[in-house]
Scaffold this active site. Structure first.
Site, PDB file in Angstrom:
ATOM      1  N   GLY A 178      -2.309  -5.584  10.323  1.00 27.39           N
ATOM      2  CA  GLY A 178      -0.863  -5.781  10.144  1.00 27.39           C
ATOM      3  C   GLY A 178      -0.164  -4.473   9.794  1.00 27.39           C
ATOM      4  O   GLY A 178      -0.810  -3.437   9.606  1.00 27.39           O
ATOM      5  N   ARG A 179       1.159  -4.550   9.726  1.00 27.62           N
ATOM      6  CA  ARG A 179       1.937  -3.341   9.377  1.00 27.62           C
ATOM      7  C   ARG A 179       1.463  -2.767   8.051  1.00 27.62           C
ATOM      8  O   ARG A 179       1.211  -1.570   7.930  1.00 27.62           O
ATOM      9  CB  ARG A 179       3.436  -3.687   9.289  1.00 27.62           C
ATOM     10  CG  ARG A 179       4.154  -3.730  10.611  1.00 27.62           C
ATOM     11  CD  ARG A 179       5.599  -4.175  10.420  1.00 27.62           C
ATOM     12  NE  ARG A 179       5.625  -5.585  10.051  1.00 27.62           N
ATOM     13  CZ  ARG A 179       5.795  -6.575  10.926  1.00 27.62           C
ATOM     14  NH1 ARG A 179       5.999  -6.303  12.188  1.00 27.62           N
ATOM     15  NH2 ARG A 179       5.786  -7.837  10.538  1.00 27.62           N
ATOM     16  N   ASN A 209       6.951  -6.904  -4.592  1.00 26.17           N
ATOM     17  CA  ASN A 209       7.259  -5.531  -4.207  1.00 26.17           C
ATOM     18  C   ASN A 209       6.406  -4.602  -5.058  1.00 26.17           C
ATOM     19  O   ASN A 209       6.416  -4.682  -6.275  1.00 26.17           O
ATOM     20  CB  ASN A 209       8.747  -5.232  -4.413  1.00 26.17           C
ATOM     21  CG  ASN A 209       9.133  -3.937  -3.737  1.00 26.17           C
ATOM     22  OD1 ASN A 209       8.550  -2.892  -4.005  1.00 26.17           O
ATOM     23  ND2 ASN A 209      10.098  -4.009  -2.836  1.00 26.17           N
ATOM     24  N   HIS A 269      16.086  -6.363   6.064  1.00 29.33           N
ATOM     25  CA  HIS A 269      14.740  -6.007   6.518  1.00 29.33           C
ATOM     26  C   HIS A 269      14.685  -5.974   8.048  1.00 29.33           C
ATOM     27  O   HIS A 269      15.548  -6.520   8.715  1.00 29.33           O
ATOM     28  CB  HIS A 269      13.701  -7.019   6.023  1.00 29.33           C
ATOM     29  CG  HIS A 269      13.286  -6.796   4.596  1.00 29.33           C
ATOM     30  ND1 HIS A 269      13.990  -7.310   3.534  1.00 29.33           N
ATOM     31  CD2 HIS A 269      12.243  -6.105   4.052  1.00 29.33           C
ATOM     32  CE1 HIS A 269      13.396  -6.951   2.400  1.00 29.33           C
ATOM     33  NE2 HIS A 269      12.342  -6.218   2.683  1.00 29.33           N
ATOM     34  N   HIS A 270      13.601  -5.395   8.547  1.00 31.52           N
ATOM     35  CA  HIS A 270      13.317  -5.307   9.982  1.00 31.52           C
ATOM     36  C   HIS A 270      13.295  -6.685  10.663  1.00 31.52           C
ATOM     37  O   HIS A 270      13.139  -7.706  10.006  1.00 31.52           O
ATOM     38  CB  HIS A 270      11.951  -4.627  10.176  1.00 31.52           C
ATOM     39  CG  HIS A 270      10.838  -5.302   9.434  1.00 31.52           C
ATOM     40  ND1 HIS A 270      10.083  -6.305   9.980  1.00 31.52           N
ATOM     41  CD2 HIS A 270      10.385  -5.151   8.155  1.00 31.52           C
ATOM     42  CE1 HIS A 270       9.204  -6.733   9.092  1.00 31.52           C
ATOM     43  NE2 HIS A 270       9.371  -6.034   7.963  1.00 31.52           N
ATOM     44  N   LYS A 320      10.457  -9.694  10.161  1.00 32.51           N
ATOM     45  CA  LYS A 320      10.169 -10.363   8.882  1.00 32.51           C
ATOM     46  C   LYS A 320      10.336 -11.872   9.026  1.00 32.51           C
ATOM     47  O   LYS A 320      11.328 -12.343   9.586  1.00 32.51           O
ATOM     48  CB  LYS A 320      11.087  -9.808   7.772  1.00 32.51           C
ATOM     49  CG  LYS A 320      10.749 -10.384   6.413  1.00 32.51           C
ATOM     50  CD  LYS A 320      11.299  -9.553   5.287  1.00 32.51           C
ATOM     51  CE  LYS A 320      11.000 -10.180   3.943  1.00 32.51           C
ATOM     52  NZ  LYS A 320       9.566 -10.249   3.643  1.00 32.51           N
ATOM     53  N   GLY A 352      10.951 -11.631  -0.722  1.00 32.18           N
ATOM     54  CA  GLY A 352      10.314 -11.807  -2.030  1.00 32.18           C
ATOM     55  C   GLY A 352      10.925 -10.863  -3.061  1.00 32.18           C
ATOM     56  O   GLY A 352      11.061 -11.208  -4.240  1.00 32.18           O
ATOM     57  N   THR A 353      11.319  -9.680  -2.618  1.00 31.30           N
ATOM     58  CA  THR A 353      11.927  -8.715  -3.540  1.00 31.30           C
ATOM     59  C   THR A 353      13.304  -9.183  -3.996  1.00 31.30           C
ATOM     60  O   THR A 353      13.674  -9.025  -5.166  1.00 31.30           O
ATOM     61  CB  THR A 353      12.043  -7.338  -2.861  1.00 31.30           C
ATOM     62  OG1 THR A 353      10.739  -6.949  -2.467  1.00 31.30           O
ATOM     63  CG2 THR A 353      12.636  -6.303  -3.792  1.00 31.30           C
TER      64      THR A 353
HETATM   65  P1  NAD Z   1       2.229  -8.362   9.559  1.00 31.37           P
HETATM   66  O1  NAD Z   1       2.537  -9.610  10.314  1.00 31.37           O
HETATM   67  O2  NAD Z   1       2.424  -7.038  10.233  1.00 31.37           O
HETATM   68  O3  NAD Z   1       0.700  -8.394   9.040  1.00 31.37           O
HETATM   69  C1  NAD Z   1       0.049  -9.533   8.549  1.00 31.37           C
HETATM   70  C2  NAD Z   1      -1.387  -9.479   9.051  1.00 31.37           C
HETATM   71  O4  NAD Z   1      -2.136 -10.515   8.412  1.00 31.37           O
HETATM   72  C3  NAD Z   1      -1.489  -9.706  10.572  1.00 31.37           C
HETATM   73  O5  NAD Z   1      -2.276  -8.677  11.156  1.00 31.37           O
HETATM   74  C4  NAD Z   1      -2.179 -11.060  10.664  1.00 31.37           C
HETATM   75  O6  NAD Z   1      -3.012 -11.191  11.819  1.00 31.37           O
HETATM   76  C5  NAD Z   1      -3.005 -11.058   9.380  1.00 31.37           C
HETATM   77  N1  NAD Z   1      -3.458 -12.387   8.965  1.00 31.37           N
HETATM   78  C6  NAD Z   1      -2.818 -13.575   9.041  1.00 31.37           C
HETATM   79  N2  NAD Z   1      -3.618 -14.563   8.590  1.00 31.37           N
HETATM   80  C7  NAD Z   1      -4.782 -13.987   8.197  1.00 31.37           C
HETATM   81  C8  NAD Z   1      -6.006 -14.479   7.687  1.00 31.37           C
HETATM   82  N3  NAD Z   1      -6.197 -15.777   7.453  1.00 31.37           N
HETATM   83  N4  NAD Z   1      -7.016 -13.613   7.424  1.00 31.37           N
HETATM   84  C9  NAD Z   1      -6.842 -12.270   7.659  1.00 31.37           C
HETATM   85  N5  NAD Z   1      -5.701 -11.756   8.176  1.00 31.37           N
HETATM   86  C10 NAD Z   1      -4.688 -12.597   8.433  1.00 31.37           C
HETATM   87  O7  NAD Z   1       3.079  -8.447   8.222  1.00 31.37           O
HETATM   88  P2  NAD Z   1       3.418  -7.286   7.162  1.00 31.37           P
HETATM   89  O8  NAD Z   1       4.740  -6.663   7.473  1.00 31.37           O
HETATM   90  O9  NAD Z   1       2.236  -6.398   6.979  1.00 31.37           O
HETATM   91  O10 NAD Z   1       3.664  -8.173   5.853  1.00 31.37           O
HETATM   92  C11 NAD Z   1       2.673  -9.078   5.370  1.00 31.37           C
HETATM   93  C12 NAD Z   1       3.167  -9.741   4.093  1.00 31.37           C
HETATM   94  O11 NAD Z   1       3.355  -8.760   3.074  1.00 31.37           O
HETATM   95  C13 NAD Z   1       4.533 -10.451   4.223  1.00 31.37           C
HETATM   96  O12 NAD Z   1       4.513 -11.587   3.407  1.00 31.37           O
HETATM   97  C14 NAD Z   1       5.501  -9.429   3.663  1.00 31.37           C
HETATM   98  O13 NAD Z   1       6.704 -10.006   3.171  1.00 31.37           O
HETATM   99  C15 NAD Z   1       4.670  -8.851   2.546  1.00 31.37           C
HETATM  100  N6  NAD Z   1       5.081  -7.516   2.083  1.00 31.37           N
HETATM  101  C16 NAD Z   1       5.008  -7.301   0.735  1.00 31.37           C
HETATM  102  C17 NAD Z   1       5.287  -6.051   0.219  1.00 31.37           C
HETATM  103  C18 NAD Z   1       5.092  -5.809  -1.255  1.00 31.37           C
HETATM  104  O14 NAD Z   1       5.368  -4.689  -1.729  1.00 31.37           O
HETATM  105  N7  NAD Z   1       4.579  -6.783  -1.985  1.00 31.37           N
HETATM  106  C19 NAD Z   1       5.675  -5.009   1.079  1.00 31.37           C
HETATM  107  C20 NAD Z   1       5.740  -5.262   2.443  1.00 31.37           C
HETATM  108  C21 NAD Z   1       5.422  -6.514   2.950  1.00 31.37           C
END
Ligand code: NAD
Length: 268
Positions: free
Chosen positions: A13-14, A126, A157-158, A161, A167-168
């Site tokens: 993921g990202r 966050n 956000h992008h 999302k 969440g933030t």
């Molecule tokens: P994304 O969709 O790019 O990545 C998520 C990844 O998780 C994907 O590659 C997906 O295939 C994988 N995935 C899904 N189910 C899975 C499983 N059962 N087992 C293993 N992998 C699995 O999303 P993202 O932009 O990376 O964001 C992910 C989450 O993190 C979102 O909820 C986002 O809001 C959150 N986020 C939190 C913060 C923070 O600071 N807490 C910052 C950025 C994003």
């Protein structure tokens, strides 16, 4: 001291890719492995190549139990249902978890909290230093300004999302509610559409914008009679969250079970 072994679930993921790169580049730890769900096109891909670092000889797996079995801590930015399963695995195996996923419902959050009674979990909507500092400032401002100052939380956000408000934004709303000494759920106004009537005094409103590649912009606006105070944070790169996540993972070393937040990690 032995290197701390850190795994990454959702490693393609990202956020997952940034987490891989930061772990590989940090002397204090080593990459234990990474997973994606069954059926993911990234299964079998080289983790180093996913992270943009060249071949590492470690590949993406589909078995989180195996990954938790060889990790001291695991970083999770995935989806709410996956985070619940990962928190249960972490508790069962005594492995620390850094849970960054947002959008958990009440039952999913309760499951993560139950797991936190059995192992160290750092959960934060966050992980950046700036936003956690902002939350403290918002709490102070909300305590100082009475209900004459309407509180609105604005976020952008992008376009990819999937949850809203972010969440933030909810974290900042909770900080404002805490400053006011009220429960966010009782005062939160998450949508406005049509003939809404006048604003209820004491409400905390949320507005959501989506578009482009915005890493995360948040403003908390205190709108009073004749003046406005606006507290704003803008993330220009998602790496601030990944760096915070790695800091949190390393912080779990030797930590007793508990559900911790980034304020604990950052000592705020
Ligand atoms: P994304 O969709 O790019 O990545 C998520 C990844 O998780 C994907 O590659 C997906 O295939 C994988 N995935 C899904 N189910 C899975 C499983 N059962 N087992 C293993 N992998 C699995 O999303 P993202 O932009 O990376 O964001 C992910 C989450 O993190 C979102 O909820 C986002 O809001 C959150 N986020 C939190 C913060 C923070 O600071 N807490 C910052 C950025 C994003």
């Amino acid at each position: 001291m032995e290197k701390y072994r850190i795994g990454v679930v959702g490693c393609a993921g990202r956020m997952g890719r940034l987490n891989l790169a930061n772990i590989v580049n940090d002397e204090a730890c080593e990459l234990a492995g990474g997973t994606e769900p069954a059926g993911s096109p990234n299964l079998g891909a080289d983790l180093g190549e996913l992270a943009g670092l060249g071949r590492l000889g470690l590949t993406v797996g589909a078995d989180p139990a195996e990954l938790f079995g060889k990790s001291d801590a695991v970083i999770d930015f995935t989806l709410p249902a996956a985070t619940v399963r990962h928190s249960e695995l972490a508790a069962a195996k005594g492995v620390a978890l850094v849970a960054g996923t947002t959008g958990l419902d009440a039952a999913q959050q309760a499951a993560v909290e139950a797991a936190g009674a059995r192992t160290a979990i750092v959960q934060a909507a966050n992980m950046s230093l700036g936003v956690n500092l902002l939350a403290m400032l918002v709490e102070q401002a909300a305590a100082a300004l009475d209900e004459d100052y309407d509180i609105e939380v604005l976020e952008m956000h992008h376009r990819q999302k999937v949850d809203a408000p972010s969440g933030t934004a909810l974290l900042l709303g909770r900080a404002a509610a805490a400053g006011r000494g009220v429960e966010l759920d009782r005062v939160s106004q998450r949508t406005r559409d049509g003939f809404t009537g006048a604003r209820r005094p004491g409400d905390i409103g949320f507005a959501t914008l989506r578009g482009g590649d915005v890493a995360g912009d948040h403003s908390v606006i205190f709108a009073g009679p004749g003046e406005r105070v606006e507290l704003t944070h803008k993330a220009t790169t998602r790496d601030v969250f990944a760096r915070g996540a790695l800091k949190a993972a390393l912080w779990t070393r030797g930590r007793p079970p508990g559900l911790y937040g980034m304020r604990d990690v950052l000592g705020l």
